[in-house]
Design an enzyme around this catalytic site. Sequence first.
Site, short mmCIF file in Angstrom:
data_model
loop_
_atom_site.label_atom_id
_atom_site.label_comp_id
_atom_site.label_asym_id
_atom_site.label_seq_id
_atom_site.Cartn_x
_atom_site.Cartn_y
_atom_site.Cartn_z
N ASP A 30 -18.21 -1.21 -10.06
CA ASP A 30 -17.17 -0.49 -9.35
C ASP A 30 -17.20 -0.91 -7.87
O ASP A 30 -18.23 -1.36 -7.35
CB ASP A 30 -17.43 1.01 -9.51
CG ASP A 30 -16.54 1.87 -8.63
OD1 ASP A 30 -15.32 1.77 -8.74
OD2 ASP A 30 -17.10 2.63 -7.81
N ASP A 32 -15.21 1.07 -4.98
CA ASP A 32 -15.13 2.17 -4.01
C ASP A 32 -16.26 3.17 -4.15
O ASP A 32 -16.46 3.77 -5.20
CB ASP A 32 -13.79 2.91 -4.17
CG ASP A 32 -12.65 2.16 -3.51
OD1 ASP A 32 -12.72 1.97 -2.29
OD2 ASP A 32 -11.72 1.74 -4.21
#
Length: 266
Positions: A30, A32
């Site tokens: 991922d 963010d």
Amino acid sequence: MSAGQEHGAPRSVLPYPPIHKDAKFVVLSDWDGTITDKDSNDWLTDKLGFGFEKRRALNLECLAGNISFRDSFRQMLESVHHPFEECKEELKKNIKLDPGFVAFYTWCKEQNIPFVIVSSGMAPNIRGVLSTLLPGPDAENIEIIANEVKFTDPEETGKTWEIVYRHPDSGFGHDKSQAILPYRDLEHKPTLFFCGDGVSDLSAARHADVLFAKVMANGHSDLKTFCEREKIPHVPFGDFNKVLERVKEVVEGGKSVEQVLKEEGN
């Protein structure tokens, strides 16, 4: 099924890069709040949209399974009434990398281990932030599987814009499991590492061999909370120095995935 979970492979309106068929190890992460010090979309919503309280309430509704991630995320972005380029420039000024990320990414390159960003954000924002933070050509070369953006003003300059979901029919908007599952069909079965932190990572949480769950300095982690509730083995980490340590143990130190997970209390 919580947070947009559904059966079957969703239709993708965006292309995928080729999978790394010959790799023995693959790292997917991922973006963010995992690779970055803060979630850029949360930052936009909190600073330029409807604010922290409404945004956090939507996060919790999503975690509880009362609203899909896709729909809650769209509400957040629709509250941001600023041109896209202005948003991107603000992110470039305010978003920083996890303190251990560059060292981890550099090590992966040295070991010829593919590293893939798998994000529910928008690829142009990710590239924009990376252009200020990663050395040399890496910002352009790093592999990104994310959502896109569509400019909706008549001139198509981005004065108004909307997110283009990779999987518009999925409750996740971008079902991250679809970036992982093709590796499961390979004959030689590479070891898959996935790093995440929040509700957008729930679709991927069950499919990695080693799942790393980012924990903020205040102890907060939606992904860790979900894993504990669903009894999904995971490795909590504060920054990528811990990820590097644990991945090295498997790649170079001969530890099994089972050993690493057991040592982390699973």
